[in-house]
Write a protein that holds these residues in place. Structure first.
Motif, PDB file in Angstrom:
ATOM      1  N   LYS A 179       0.821  -1.214   0.000  1.00  0.00           N
ATOM      2  CA  LYS A 179       0.000   0.000   0.000  1.00  0.00           C
ATOM      3  C   LYS A 179       0.853   1.263   0.000  1.00  0.00           C
ATOM      4  CE  LYS A 179      -4.202  -1.934   2.037  1.00  0.00           C
ATOM      5  NZ  LYS A 179      -5.261  -1.771   3.080  1.00  0.00           N
ATOM      6  N   GLY A 180       2.125   1.122  -0.384  1.00  0.00           N
ATOM      7  CA  GLY A 180       2.973   2.297  -0.546  1.00  0.00           C
ATOM      8  C   GLY A 180       3.696   2.754   0.698  1.00  0.00           C
ATOM      9  N   TYR A 181       3.600   2.004   1.787  1.00  0.00           N
ATOM     10  CA  TYR A 181       4.301   2.370   3.029  1.00  0.00           C
ATOM     11  C   TYR A 181       5.651   1.667   3.029  1.00  0.00           C
ATOM     12  CZ  TYR A 181      -0.140   4.288   4.598  1.00  0.00           C
ATOM     13  OH  TYR A 181      -1.295   5.030   4.707  1.00  0.00           O
ATOM     14  N   LEU A 182       6.715   2.443   2.953  1.00  0.00           N
ATOM     15  CA  LEU A 182       8.047   1.896   2.745  1.00  0.00           C
ATOM     16  C   LEU A 182       8.957   2.111   3.941  1.00  0.00           C
ATOM     17  CD1 LEU A 182       8.626   3.214  -0.900  1.00  0.00           C
ATOM     18  CD2 LEU A 182       7.549   1.066  -0.193  1.00  0.00           C
ATOM     19  N   THR A 183       9.810   1.137   4.199  1.00  0.00           N
ATOM     20  CA  THR A 183      10.841   1.283   5.217  1.00  0.00           C
ATOM     21  C   THR A 183      11.948   2.183   4.661  1.00  0.00           C
ATOM     22  OG1 THR A 183      11.855  -0.765   4.417  1.00  0.00           O
ATOM     23  CG2 THR A 183      10.382  -0.934   6.320  1.00  0.00           C
ATOM     24  N   LYS A 192       8.613   7.447   6.640  1.00  0.00           N
ATOM     25  CA  LYS A 192       8.874   6.036   6.378  1.00  0.00           C
ATOM     26  C   LYS A 192       8.254   5.137   7.446  1.00  0.00           C
ATOM     27  CE  LYS A 192      11.454   6.423   2.626  1.00  0.00           C
ATOM     28  NZ  LYS A 192      11.456   7.873   2.437  1.00  0.00           N
ATOM     29  N   LEU A 193       8.043   3.890   7.057  1.00  0.00           N
ATOM     30  CA  LEU A 193       7.538   2.872   7.970  1.00  0.00           C
ATOM     31  C   LEU A 193       8.660   2.433   8.909  1.00  0.00           C
ATOM     32  CD1 LEU A 193       5.424   0.625   8.785  1.00  0.00           C
ATOM     33  CD2 LEU A 193       6.483  -0.764   6.990  1.00  0.00           C
ATOM     34  N   LEU A 194       8.397   2.495  10.204  1.00  0.00           N
ATOM     35  CA  LEU A 194       9.371   2.045  11.195  1.00  0.00           C
ATOM     36  C   LEU A 194       8.729   0.963  12.062  1.00  0.00           C
ATOM     37  CD1 LEU A 194      10.933   5.452  12.354  1.00  0.00           C
ATOM     38  CD2 LEU A 194      11.782   3.870  10.606  1.00  0.00           C
ATOM     39  N   ILE A 195       9.437  -0.122  12.264  1.00  0.00           N
ATOM     40  CA  ILE A 195       8.936  -1.231  13.076  1.00  0.00           C
ATOM     41  C   ILE A 195       9.953  -1.506  14.171  1.00  0.00           C
ATOM     42  CG2 ILE A 195       8.165  -3.632  13.071  1.00  0.00           C
ATOM     43  CD1 ILE A 195       7.782  -3.290   9.994  1.00  0.00           C
ATOM     44  N   ASP A 196       9.544  -1.313  15.410  1.00  0.00           N
ATOM     45  CA  ASP A 196      10.448  -1.470  16.547  1.00  0.00           C
ATOM     46  C   ASP A 196       9.971  -2.636  17.415  1.00  0.00           C
ATOM     47  OD1 ASP A 196      12.359  -1.108  18.483  1.00  0.00           O
ATOM     48  OD2 ASP A 196      11.235   0.457  19.534  1.00  0.00           O
ATOM     49  N   PRO A 197      10.759  -3.716  17.484  1.00  0.00           N
ATOM     50  CA  PRO A 197      10.377  -4.826  18.376  1.00  0.00           C
ATOM     51  C   PRO A 197      10.761  -4.507  19.814  1.00  0.00           C
ATOM     52  CG  PRO A 197      12.391  -5.373  17.181  1.00  0.00           C
ATOM     53  CD  PRO A 197      11.968  -4.002  16.714  1.00  0.00           C
ATOM     54  N   SER A 227       3.834   7.561   5.927  1.00  0.00           N
ATOM     55  CA  SER A 227       2.934   8.031   4.864  1.00  0.00           C
ATOM     56  C   SER A 227       3.096   7.171   3.615  1.00  0.00           C
ATOM     57  CB  SER A 227       3.258   9.490   4.507  1.00  0.00           C
ATOM     58  OG  SER A 227       3.171  10.329   5.648  1.00  0.00           O
ATOM     59  N   PRO A 228       2.023   7.046   2.832  1.00  0.00           N
ATOM     60  CA  PRO A 228       2.140   6.308   1.568  1.00  0.00           C
ATOM     61  C   PRO A 228       3.044   7.061   0.593  1.00  0.00           C
ATOM     62  CG  PRO A 228      -0.003   7.369   1.733  1.00  0.00           C
ATOM     63  CD  PRO A 228       0.651   7.534   3.059  1.00  0.00           C
ATOM     64  N   HIS A 229       3.802   6.310  -0.180  1.00  0.00           N
ATOM     65  CA  HIS A 229       4.746   6.894  -1.129  1.00  0.00           C
ATOM     66  C   HIS A 229       4.287   6.672  -2.566  1.00  0.00           C
ATOM     67  CE1 HIS A 229       7.222   7.293   2.385  1.00  0.00           C
ATOM     68  NE2 HIS A 229       8.248   7.763   1.694  1.00  0.00           N
ATOM     69  N   PHE A 230       4.659   7.613  -3.409  1.00  0.00           N
ATOM     70  CA  PHE A 230       4.280   7.563  -4.821  1.00  0.00           C
ATOM     71  C   PHE A 230       5.539   7.487  -5.685  1.00  0.00           C
ATOM     72  CE2 PHE A 230       0.731   9.311  -2.587  1.00  0.00           C
ATOM     73  CZ  PHE A 230      -0.391   8.869  -3.268  1.00  0.00           C
ATOM     74  N   GLU A 269      10.730  15.073  -4.000  1.00  0.00           N
ATOM     75  CA  GLU A 269       9.603  15.545  -3.195  1.00  0.00           C
ATOM     76  C   GLU A 269       9.358  14.589  -2.023  1.00  0.00           C
ATOM     77  OE1 GLU A 269       8.070  18.414  -3.672  1.00  0.00           O
ATOM     78  OE2 GLU A 269       9.389  18.815  -5.386  1.00  0.00           O
ATOM     79  N   PRO A 270       8.794  15.099  -0.916  1.00  0.00           N
ATOM     80  CA  PRO A 270       8.501  14.221   0.228  1.00  0.00           C
ATOM     81  C   PRO A 270       7.552  13.084  -0.172  1.00  0.00           C
ATOM     82  CG  PRO A 270       8.299  16.539   0.839  1.00  0.00           C
ATOM     83  CD  PRO A 270       8.453  16.511  -0.650  1.00  0.00           C
ATOM     84  N   ASN A 271       7.765  11.929   0.425  1.00  0.00           N
ATOM     85  CA  ASN A 271       6.899  10.762   0.218  1.00  0.00           C
ATOM     86  C   ASN A 271       6.846  10.318  -1.235  1.00  0.00           C
ATOM     87  OD1 ASN A 271       6.267  10.970   3.001  1.00  0.00           O
ATOM     88  ND2 ASN A 271       4.585  12.372   2.551  1.00  0.00           N
ATOM     89  N   THR A 272       7.972  10.449  -1.926  1.00  0.00           N
ATOM     90  CA  THR A 272       8.088   9.941  -3.288  1.00  0.00           C
ATOM     91  C   THR A 272       9.373   9.124  -3.398  1.00  0.00           C
ATOM     92  OG1 THR A 272       9.314  11.851  -4.168  1.00  0.00           O
ATOM     93  CG2 THR A 272       6.891  11.941  -4.263  1.00  0.00           C
TER      94      THR A 272
END
Length: 207
Positions: A47-51, A60-65, A86-89, A148-151
């Motif tokens: 869905k466009g959410y990128l690490t 960016k997508l951040l996942i913290d265990p 945020s979703p990226h294009f 640009e942001p989120n691209t």
């Protein structure tokens, strides 16, 4: 041990838990945690959410265990804390390595176009479809942060394979005596993925 997820809004708890390998009661495993982070990342990338792909983590997508260990009870509590971002294009697509093949031959195989929402599944479909043209030995896709942001920008690097062949041979025939045959084929005429084949056979009769 216990496993939980927090911060997820785009996907439901059930959807996220389906890609989690760590389960309550199983021995603690850091390799399983790494697998889970990768699984969650792949899920969100659809869905466009990128690490992060650079030092820039904005949007960016951040996942913290988050790991809590109770040594007396010999229990481990694991919480995957998700910052969805945020979703990226897709901002720009550049192609390298195609000395013969024209850009448009590659671009028409892409399931993602500039300006569209990023989707990792469509990105992999694009890589497969470009490779399946039969014109390349290797196809590599690389993402970079866009201006640009989120691209993001997509770089496609291809390694072209030899697409032409020439075969010839000779022999003896009871009718024509010596016979010469040859064929020429080329699978990427003018760099447009058009195929052409030419064959001929010549014989010489004795007097």
């Amino acid at each position: 041990s216990s496993v939980a997820v927090k911060g997820n809004e785009i996907y439901s708890m059930d959807e996220v838990e389906k890609v989690i390998a760590v389960s309550p009661g199983n021995p603690f495993s850091r390799s399983k945690i790494r697998e889970d982070i990768l699984g969650i990342s792949k899920l969100y990338a659809k869905k466009g959410y990128l690490t992060p792909i650079s030092e820039n983590t904005d949007g960016k997508l951040l996942i913290d265990p988050e790991i809590s260990i109770d040594r007396q009870q010999k229990q481990v509590a694991l919480v995957y804390s998700i910052r969805e971002g945020s979703p990226h294009f897709l901002s720009r697509v550049t192609i390298h390595g195609n000395e013969v093949t024209r850009d448009k031959v590659i671009r028409r195989e892409l399931s993602l176009q500039e300006g569209e929402l990023m989707n990792s599944a469509l990105l992999e479909d694009s890589r497969r479809d470009v490779f399946n043209l039969g014109l390349f030995d290797d196809v590599t896709l690389t993402l970079d942060d866009g201006e640009e942001p989120n691209t993001v920008d997509l770089d496609i690097n291809v390694s072209e394979r030899q697409t032409g062949s020439f075969n010839f041979g000779g022999g003896w025939s009871s009718v024509d005596n010596f016979v010469f045959s040859g064929d020429l084929s080329y699978a990427n005429l003018f760099g447009l993925n058009h195929q052409i084949t030419f064959s001929t056979s010549l014989g010489s009769k004795s007097q």
